[in-house]
Design a protein around this motif. Sequence first.
Motif, PDB file in Angstrom:
ATOM      1  N   GLY A  20      13.399  13.585   1.718  1.00 41.84           N
ATOM      2  CA  GLY A  20      13.713  14.903   2.245  1.00 41.84           C
ATOM      3  C   GLY A  20      15.035  14.943   2.968  1.00 41.84           C
ATOM      4  O   GLY A  20      15.391  15.961   3.558  1.00 41.84           O
ATOM      5  N   PHE A  21      15.763  13.843   2.939  1.00 39.22           N
ATOM      6  CA  PHE A  21      17.088  13.823   3.532  1.00 39.22           C
ATOM      7  C   PHE A  21      18.006  14.718   2.701  1.00 39.22           C
ATOM      8  O   PHE A  21      18.041  14.635   1.488  1.00 39.22           O
ATOM      9  CB  PHE A  21      17.605  12.379   3.517  1.00 39.22           C
ATOM     10  N   ALA A  22      18.703  15.602   3.370  1.00 40.96           N
ATOM     11  CA  ALA A  22      19.649  16.475   2.671  1.00 40.96           C
ATOM     12  C   ALA A  22      21.007  16.229   3.287  1.00 40.96           C
ATOM     13  O   ALA A  22      21.250  16.618   4.434  1.00 40.96           O
ATOM     14  CB  ALA A  22      19.242  17.935   2.820  1.00 40.96           C
ATOM     15  N   GLY A  23      21.857  15.526   2.558  1.00 41.43           N
ATOM     16  CA  GLY A  23      23.110  15.086   3.140  1.00 41.43           C
ATOM     17  C   GLY A  23      24.316  15.619   2.425  1.00 41.43           C
ATOM     18  O   GLY A  23      24.235  16.215   1.353  1.00 41.43           O
ATOM     19  N   GLN A  24      25.443  15.398   3.052  1.00 44.04           N
ATOM     20  CA  GLN A  24      26.719  15.873   2.531  1.00 44.04           C
ATOM     21  C   GLN A  24      27.464  14.695   1.913  1.00 44.04           C
ATOM     22  O   GLN A  24      27.818  13.738   2.589  1.00 44.04           O
ATOM     23  CB  GLN A  24      27.533  16.478   3.675  1.00 44.04           C
ATOM     24  N   TYR A  25      27.659  14.802   0.618  1.00 47.06           N
ATOM     25  CA  TYR A  25      28.321  13.720  -0.102  1.00 47.06           C
ATOM     26  C   TYR A  25      29.781  13.624   0.331  1.00 47.06           C
ATOM     27  O   TYR A  25      30.495  14.622   0.331  1.00 47.06           O
ATOM     28  CB  TYR A  25      28.223  13.963  -1.610  1.00 47.06           C
ATOM     29  N   GLY A  26      30.179  12.417   0.708  1.00 52.32           N
ATOM     30  CA  GLY A  26      31.574  12.186   1.067  1.00 52.32           C
ATOM     31  C   GLY A  26      31.930  12.508   2.501  1.00 52.32           C
ATOM     32  O   GLY A  26      33.115  12.485   2.864  1.00 52.32           O
ATOM     33  N   LEU A  27      30.913  12.766   3.330  1.00 52.68           N
ATOM     34  CA  LEU A  27      31.192  13.169   4.706  1.00 52.68           C
ATOM     35  C   LEU A  27      32.118  12.178   5.416  1.00 52.68           C
ATOM     36  O   LEU A  27      31.838  10.982   5.479  1.00 52.68           O
ATOM     37  CB  LEU A  27      29.859  13.273   5.462  1.00 52.68           C
ATOM     38  N   GLY A  28      33.220  12.676   5.938  1.00 55.11           N
ATOM     39  CA  GLY A  28      34.160  11.872   6.702  1.00 55.11           C
ATOM     40  C   GLY A  28      35.180  11.109   5.883  1.00 55.11           C
ATOM     41  O   GLY A  28      36.071  10.454   6.438  1.00 55.11           O
ATOM     42  N   ASP A  29      35.087  11.186   4.582  1.00 57.47           N
ATOM     43  CA  ASP A  29      35.985  10.394   3.720  1.00 57.47           C
ATOM     44  C   ASP A  29      37.263  11.177   3.404  1.00 57.47           C
ATOM     45  O   ASP A  29      37.442  12.323   3.828  1.00 57.47           O
ATOM     46  CB  ASP A  29      35.234  10.026   2.441  1.00 57.47           C
ATOM     47  N   ASP A  30      38.128  10.540   2.645  1.00 64.58           N
ATOM     48  CA  ASP A  30      39.393  11.148   2.243  1.00 64.58           C
ATOM     49  C   ASP A  30      39.148  12.066   1.049  1.00 64.58           C
ATOM     50  O   ASP A  30      38.710  11.611  -0.019  1.00 64.58           O
ATOM     51  CB  ASP A  30      40.370  10.035   1.855  1.00 64.58           C
ATOM     52  N   PRO A  31      39.415  13.365   1.172  1.00 67.57           N
ATOM     53  CA  PRO A  31      39.104  14.286   0.077  1.00 67.57           C
ATOM     54  C   PRO A  31      39.976  14.066  -1.153  1.00 67.57           C
ATOM     55  O   PRO A  31      39.658  14.592  -2.221  1.00 67.57           O
ATOM     56  CB  PRO A  31      39.359  15.670   0.685  1.00 67.57           C
ATOM     57  N   HIS A  32      41.049  13.306  -1.021  1.00 69.28           N
ATOM     58  CA  HIS A  32      41.920  13.092  -2.175  1.00 69.28           C
ATOM     59  C   HIS A  32      41.430  11.988  -3.083  1.00 69.28           C
ATOM     60  O   HIS A  32      41.962  11.785  -4.166  1.00 69.28           O
ATOM     61  CB  HIS A  32      43.341  12.778  -1.704  1.00 69.28           C
ATOM     62  N   ARG A  33      40.407  11.280  -2.637  1.00 71.71           N
ATOM     63  CA  ARG A  33      39.873  10.204  -3.486  1.00 71.71           C
ATOM     64  C   ARG A  33      39.302  10.799  -4.761  1.00 71.71           C
ATOM     65  O   ARG A  33      38.702  11.881  -4.755  1.00 71.71           O
ATOM     66  CB  ARG A  33      38.805   9.414  -2.739  1.00 71.71           C
ATOM     67  N   PHE A  34      39.477  10.089  -5.845  1.00 73.95           N
ATOM     68  CA  PHE A  34      39.014  10.588  -7.139  1.00 73.95           C
ATOM     69  C   PHE A  34      37.517  10.895  -7.131  1.00 73.95           C
ATOM     70  O   PHE A  34      37.050  11.767  -7.853  1.00 73.95           O
ATOM     71  CB  PHE A  34      39.315   9.566  -8.240  1.00 73.95           C
ATOM     72  N   ALA A  35      36.769  10.175  -6.352  1.00 78.92           N
ATOM     73  CA  ALA A  35      35.312  10.351  -6.338  1.00 78.92           C
ATOM     74  C   ALA A  35      34.911  11.778  -5.991  1.00 78.92           C
ATOM     75  O   ALA A  35      33.812  12.212  -6.327  1.00 78.92           O
ATOM     76  CB  ALA A  35      34.687   9.391  -5.349  1.00 78.92           C
ATOM     77  N   TYR A  36      35.798  12.496  -5.316  1.00 80.41           N
ATOM     78  CA  TYR A  36      35.446  13.848  -4.869  1.00 80.41           C
ATOM     79  C   TYR A  36      36.237  14.926  -5.603  1.00 80.41           C
ATOM     80  O   TYR A  36      36.199  16.090  -5.222  1.00 80.41           O
ATOM     81  CB  TYR A  36      35.701  13.973  -3.368  1.00 80.41           C
ATOM     82  N   ARG A  37      36.918  14.535  -6.637  1.00 86.09           N
ATOM     83  CA  ARG A  37      37.812  15.489  -7.286  1.00 86.09           C
ATOM     84  C   ARG A  37      37.394  15.875  -8.699  1.00 86.09           C
ATOM     85  O   ARG A  37      38.187  16.429  -9.453  1.00 86.09           O
ATOM     86  CB  ARG A  37      39.241  14.921  -7.288  1.00 86.09           C
ATOM     87  N   PHE A  38      36.160  15.566  -9.081  1.00 84.19           N
ATOM     88  CA  PHE A  38      35.730  16.036 -10.390  1.00 84.19           C
ATOM     89  C   PHE A  38      34.539  16.976 -10.205  1.00 84.19           C
ATOM     90  O   PHE A  38      33.647  16.731  -9.397  1.00 84.19           O
ATOM     91  CB  PHE A  38      35.385  14.859 -11.320  1.00 84.19           C
TER      92      PHE A  38
END
Lengths: 467, 496
Positions: A145-163
Amino acid sequence: MTAIAFPRVERPAVSIVMVTYGGWPWVSEALGAVVANTPPCFEMIVVDNASPDGTGERVSEGVRGATVVRNAHNVGFGAGCNQGALVAVGRYVLFLNSDAFVEPGWLEPLVGVLDSDRRVAAVAPCLLDPDGRLQEAGGLVGGDGFAGQYGLGDDPHRFAYRFPREVDFASAAALLVRRQDFLTAGGFDPAYVQGYFEDVDICLRLARRGLVTRYEPAARVTHLRGASTGGEGALARAVASHPIFVGRWADELARRPLMSGLATHPHRMVASRDFPALDRILVVAVGAPTGGPASPGGRLGRLLEALAAWCPEVRVTALVDDGSGADQAERWAPPLLDRGVEVAVGDDVDQWLRARRYHYSVVLSSGREAFERFDLPLRRSQPQSLRAHDVGRSEAEPRAALGSDAVLCASDADRAAVRALVPEVPVFAVPDDLGAGRLRAALADALSHLGVAPPAGFDTLLAGASR
Amino acid sequence: MPALSGSRIGVWGVFDVDDHGLSLYPQVVRRELGSRLADASVRVFAPFGSEHPARLDRGDPAEPLGAWSPKRVAELAGQLDCVLIGGGGVLLGDEELATLYAAEPSEVAQRSPSRFLVEGLGPGLEADVPVVWHGLDASSPLGAVEAARLRLARTGRSHLAVGDELARRRLQEAGIDGEISVVPDPVVLLSRLFSQDVLDRRLEFLRLTGWYPPSGRALVVQGDRRLLSSVSGLTAALGRLVGGDEELAVVLCEMAPHAGDGELADALAASLPGPVYRIPATAAHEDLVAAIAASAGFVGSSRHGHIAALCYGRPHVMVGHGARSDLEGFALLTRGSDRFVDDPAALPAAWAAAVRAAPFTGVLAALQSDVDRHFDHVAEIADASAARRGPQRSHAEMEAVIAGLEGEAAALRRAHERRAERLAAERVVFADQVAGLEADVARALAEGQELRRRLREEAAHRHAAEIELAALRRTRTFRWTESARSLYRRLREIRP
């Protein structure tokens, strides 16, 4: 006080709904950002939940061109949003927190997603903290039931968050929905009267109707987080709503990986992120997927595009170890990212693979060098996956071919040569010098052999490819 | 023989105004025909459609019929295999439609929407593209011009259905010959549109916003502007209904704002004693249905409000307004003549009758069965038309084989999805286990290293001690004390 004026739009495509409860300073800034950064295709609706600090009056008096609904008492965020959706006339409704500040060009990519894919009922932007760090690249729901925010606190320019990708849910801090689907699903559930989890709940209800929520990184919104809900007691309210959520969705949660213990179980993060993906294909290469028609890099690029287009429910990841870093990859990665391909480059391939232990259904090595570079790490981290090897136009290397469950090559002539070399391994001719539709059809046999889910309308795909 | 490709069905009606009954009609039609014809495409058209967006279209407006012309009619006939014209307002003339749309009469006259709704495609085109007239709203006797127009439009149109027996008699009196079926308003199937889960959620929302009583029971009341002259009578009658019951509160709502429901609600809100709740005009379908489904009952002039009450087994009293009302026919259809009142003074007695008659299970089942049969018939018409107009059909056995393969493919895909899900779950389990084992192994290795370190320390200490002992043994003191130490050793052995 300078008045905030919204443009008069006769037939708005989007109705922006903002629920306010105090906080005039950021409310006015948020409204101002909408005016400044949004083309005149929308109507603005503000629902004030009896703000104790005069925000309701200030909105009524200081904001022109917006529909203002003033509640006599605080009905909560979800019910306030529902009220806004009832007075909306747009095809789409965007729920925007009163402490969320939209950035230039934010709305068009979101509307584009809903315009182009009827399966999508909700789409969210990349949420940023005020200091520019990533706040949310889509939400994750764990089996606990954990509802979390993917990538919280990370660099938004990383490819992992850009697709762009399908997500479990997205925060209603900025969430665009189809008005029809939102109302048919019953709107936000008022049971979460303390706030929190109502956005998770609606996205799961939409999913139950066969509709998806997507994350669209081309759209960006900065969110103060907690300012609109009141920082004090926010955690307590989330804790109060959690049992309601878990009680309603027990069956669904039982199907999902846990999200706790990430320090010792890092694989759970990506397992949760990719839960919506029916199949996961990892393509490994030692050269960038760029180049001319006959080059290995060019072939790799076209194969990646064809795989990305194969089925929206398949996760395609390209792991490229060409000795250069993310900066160099900026030259070739963005078009692939835009097509929904996850791109990974970097130094520590072993650590990257360990964090994705047992994750992939199929691993495709592009060329002999890729096979040699990645074979051992893949045996350690992905022993469960089916292995495919693409020889392209090159001669097949026996060890790579024998170690594979399928071999791809560029032509029927190449296929005959490979089969002569390793008659016990299935070989598939996948010419990459075809149109996009025919390339997908050529991949069909290979992917079906590897158990990758065919897309809906598969027979239409084949029929189209034969034309 | 079924069509190879999906049939293309057009649904025409006045669906582009904010009216709950009118806008529910195409939703029901789409659902029912979609469930009967797997590949059918159902397109909804209205006089203005997307050019006149209504809030109740929920952002998915009907397509505009556009301005009438022979070319436009032919264009539509080319795109469709069958047309279903229905819902309320089909028999309204252009002037009346102008009032409904609050538009300039000249603008509406120029578009001439009634020509689509009455004349349809015309006898020539309708020979190839069947038009089904459904739910003609003949709630009052037809004028001479109107009747003549209908008689002419009826020529060559074999499928004509009205909503109740009174409407049928009126058409027959107007000289409309041929078979006229009675098919209830298809909105009687509305409970198929809304899940109980959604209705529960919306009811909770209504309570939270203060639009519905937080506890106790609600009497949902609605009426249009034709009842304004009866406000005092209604107030007195409603007051008698709720007066003696502290748990019962009035909830005012609006089903059709264009008909002046808001004006009556304003008047009643001002005159009714006690707590009065009000659902705003902007409410969604789900809100009104939830309100009525959970209520003690419904009192009003909207046929669709009564349909909702019927569908959820709630007592309901139909309030007419002196002039002939479409509710009379509905009352006849639902065996509810004792639940129909023209005079508000009769409301309490009608209410008692309504409470006795609820939950109307048998009546509802019969109406829904009639509507289901009608949709079966419409589906057959549409499918036959598509088959006749569509591509050449292959043999019946090939049809069956294809259908079987499609079913198999769907089953395989489903099985694959479940397999993929299971495999993914298993991999996570494995990964969890391996992570746990690795942690154990790491701990064990660390402990082993620590033990080895301590062992080495101990060994070093022992070695040092041995060296020291050896050196001590070489001293004269040690040699000289040998006999004393030997004696002490023997004493220790005797007395440990």
